[in-house]
Scaffold this active site. Sequence first.
Site, PDB file in Angstrom:
ATOM      1  N   HIS A 176      -4.326  -2.523  -6.071  1.00 46.18           N
ATOM      2  CA  HIS A 176      -3.788  -1.188  -6.305  1.00 46.18           C
ATOM      3  C   HIS A 176      -4.961  -0.269  -6.531  1.00 46.18           C
ATOM      4  O   HIS A 176      -5.911  -0.635  -7.212  1.00 46.18           O
ATOM      5  CB  HIS A 176      -3.012  -1.150  -7.621  1.00 46.18           C
ATOM      6  CG  HIS A 176      -1.767  -1.936  -7.603  1.00 46.18           C
ATOM      7  ND1 HIS A 176      -0.794  -1.775  -6.678  1.00 46.18           N
ATOM      8  CD2 HIS A 176      -1.319  -2.879  -8.455  1.00 46.18           C
ATOM      9  CE1 HIS A 176       0.202  -2.585  -6.946  1.00 46.18           C
ATOM     10  NE2 HIS A 176      -0.099  -3.270  -8.010  1.00 46.18           N
ATOM     11  N   ASP A 178       0.816  -1.227   0.000  1.00 49.49           N
ATOM     12  CA  ASP A 178       0.000   0.000   0.000  1.00 49.49           C
ATOM     13  C   ASP A 178       0.844   1.269   0.000  1.00 49.49           C
ATOM     14  O   ASP A 178       0.439   2.288   0.540  1.00 49.49           O
ATOM     15  CB  ASP A 178      -0.958   0.031   1.213  1.00 49.49           C
ATOM     16  CG  ASP A 178      -1.817  -1.206   1.285  1.00 49.49           C
ATOM     17  OD1 ASP A 178      -2.285  -1.642   0.230  1.00 49.49           O
ATOM     18  OD2 ASP A 178      -1.990  -1.744   2.394  1.00 49.49           O
TER      19      ASP A 178
HETATM   20  P1  GDP Z   1      -0.450   0.162  -3.758  1.00 44.67           P
HETATM   21  O1  GDP Z   1      -1.062  -1.138  -3.455  1.00 44.67           O
HETATM   22  O2  GDP Z   1       1.011   0.206  -3.375  1.00 44.67           O
HETATM   23  O3  GDP Z   1      -0.695   0.633  -5.142  1.00 44.67           O
HETATM   24  O4  GDP Z   1      -1.126   1.211  -2.788  1.00 44.67           O
HETATM   25  P2  GDP Z   1      -2.631   1.656  -2.630  1.00 44.67           P
HETATM   26  O5  GDP Z   1      -3.543   1.113  -3.625  1.00 44.67           O
HETATM   27  O6  GDP Z   1      -2.983   1.509  -1.190  1.00 44.67           O
HETATM   28  O7  GDP Z   1      -2.436   3.195  -2.956  1.00 44.67           O
HETATM   29  C1  GDP Z   1      -2.357   4.115  -2.011  1.00 44.67           C
HETATM   30  C2  GDP Z   1      -3.460   5.114  -2.067  1.00 44.67           C
HETATM   31  O8  GDP Z   1      -2.864   6.371  -2.055  1.00 44.67           O
HETATM   32  C3  GDP Z   1      -4.359   5.124  -3.290  1.00 44.67           C
HETATM   33  O9  GDP Z   1      -5.641   5.511  -2.891  1.00 44.67           O
HETATM   34  C4  GDP Z   1      -3.715   6.169  -4.195  1.00 44.67           C
HETATM   35  O10 GDP Z   1      -4.627   6.795  -5.058  1.00 44.67           O
HETATM   36  C5  GDP Z   1      -3.218   7.124  -3.183  1.00 44.67           C
HETATM   37  N1  GDP Z   1      -2.003   7.835  -3.527  1.00 44.67           N
HETATM   38  C6  GDP Z   1      -0.901   7.403  -4.204  1.00 44.67           C
HETATM   39  N2  GDP Z   1       0.032   8.356  -4.219  1.00 44.67           N
HETATM   40  C7  GDP Z   1      -0.480   9.406  -3.522  1.00 44.67           C
HETATM   41  C8  GDP Z   1       0.025  10.687  -3.140  1.00 44.67           C
HETATM   42  O11 GDP Z   1       1.152  11.055  -3.443  1.00 44.67           O
HETATM   43  N3  GDP Z   1      -0.797  11.465  -2.399  1.00 44.67           N
HETATM   44  C9  GDP Z   1      -2.036  11.097  -1.999  1.00 44.67           C
HETATM   45  N4  GDP Z   1      -2.761  11.915  -1.265  1.00 44.67           N
HETATM   46  N5  GDP Z   1      -2.540   9.899  -2.323  1.00 44.67           N
HETATM   47  C10 GDP Z   1      -1.762   9.070  -3.066  1.00 44.67           C
END
Ligand code: GDP
Length: 433
Positions: free
Chosen positions: A40, A12
Site C-alpha cells: 500500500h 492497487d
Molecule cells: P492499494 O494497494 O490499494 O493501497 O493501492 P496503491 O498503493 O497502489 O495506491 C494507489 C496510489 O494512488 C497511491 O500512490 C496513493 O497515494 C494514490 N491515491 C490514492 N487515492 C488517490 C486519489 O484519490 N487520487 C490520487 N491522485 N491518488 C490517489
Amino acid sequence: MVRAVVGANWGDEGKGKITDMLGQESDIIVRFQGGANAGHTIVNDYGKFALHTLPSGVFYNHTTSIIGNGVALNIPVLMEEIKEITDRNVPMPKILVSDRAQMVMPYHILFDEYEEERLAGRSFGSTKSGIAPFYSDKYAKIGFQVNELFDEAALKEKIERVLVQKNILLEHLYHKPLLDSDEIFATLMQYKEMVEPYVCDVSAYLWRAIKENKNILLEGQLGSLKDPDHGIYPMVTSSSTLAAYGAIGAGIPPYEITQIITVCKAYSSAVGAGAFVSEIQDKEIADELRRRGGDGGEYGATTGRPRRMGWFDCVASRYGCRIQGTTDVAFTVLDVLGYLDEIPVCVGYDIDGTITTEFPTTGLLEKAKPVLEMLPGWKCDIRGIKTYEELPENCRNYVEFVESQIGFPITMISNGPGRNDIIYRTVDTIQVK
Ligand code: GDP
C-alpha cells in the site's frame, strides 16, 4: 463494530489511503491475508510510505496494528518495515502478531524464484516473495506457525522432516543447492528473537475487543479478481482477498463484519499476466494515464514495474463488489481523469458475438472484447473540492453512471492521495440504495 476495507478489482485501488483515513476512528487495524508481495502506498504528515506487511494504522498513536493468522508473515520484512518507519520519526506503533500466523521461510522465496525460472515464459508473474510456496505448504500441512518457534525440540524434528521433501525437489526438479536443517533452525531462532515481543493470541484479543465495542478495521490486500476462488484463476494470488475471509484470517465471528467498504478505482490497472478486458491498447494513451495515475504514476509499490492500464470496467467492478458483499463503495483517484475530453467506460463484454454484463469464468474471459461507452470529461482539476455538489456536472455524471452500472452505493469519493482528500456523499445523492 468491525469494518473491512477491500478491493473490487485487481488490487492497487487505493485501499491504503482509505484504511489510513478510516484509521483515525479505529482502535485496531488487522491484516488478515496476503503477505509482503503487494503493498500500500500511504501519504501522510510523516511522508510517503510503501507498506507491505504492516497494517496502514501504524501511523496513529491510538491504534493497535495486528498481523492476523491468515497472513504470510515474513519476519525480517516486518522488522525492516518497523525500522523504516521509526527511522523516519513515526512513533513506535503497538503491534501484535498472531501466534497462529505462519511464517514465510527463507526457502519459500527460493522456491518461488526457482519455479519462475523453470516456467520461464509461462510464469504467473510472481513477485517472488515466496507467497505461492508458502500457501502451498500451509495447506499441505508442512508450514510453520509462529508458536512452533517456542518448542525447540519439536521444531528441530519438523525441520528435518520437511527438508527431506524440499531437498528432493531441489535436487531433481530445480537442480539447485540443498537446504541444511541446522542453518534453517538457526535462522528460525533469529526469527523467534525478532518476533517474540509481538506474539499474541489474536482471536482471543479481538473477541474481547468486540465485547468492549472497539472499532476494528480489517485491511485487505489486492482485490476480488485476484481471489483464488472467485478471481481470474490461475492468475490470482494464493490467499482469499475477500472480506468474508477477514473472519477467518483474523479469527472473529463472520456476523461481526457489518460494513464492507469496497475500493474501486475510477479507471483500471493490473499487474502481472491474465485477461484484462478493458486494457487500453493504444500505447501512448495508456502511457499518459499511467504517468498521471495514482500519486506519481501507476508503478508497482513493491516491484516498481509499470502497471497495465485500462478504462473503468463496470462488468468486473460490479462482480468485484458483489462478491465482496459490499455495503459501501469508495471511488478513488477520480482527480486523475480530469485531463480527458472523453472517458471510455467498459459496460459489457462481447464474447463470440454475445454481449454480457456478467463476469465470466477464465476461459470465456480470455475471449471477451470490451463494449465501450463514451462519457464526456470535465476538463478541470477537482482536487481540493470538499462536497459532492461542488464537483463539475460531468464529473458527477461519471460517478452516477458508474454507480448505476455497478449497483452499489458510492458513499466516498477520493479526489487526491492525502488523508483529507475525500468527499462523502449524502444519502439523497446516492442512486443505488
Ligand atoms: P492499494 O494497494 O490499494 O493501497 O493501492 P496503491 O498503493 O497502489 O495506491 C494507489 C496510489 O494512488 C497511491 O500512490 C496513493 O497515494 C494514490 N491515491 C490514492 N487515492 C488517490 C486519489 O484519490 N487520487 C490520487 N491522485 N491518488 C490517489
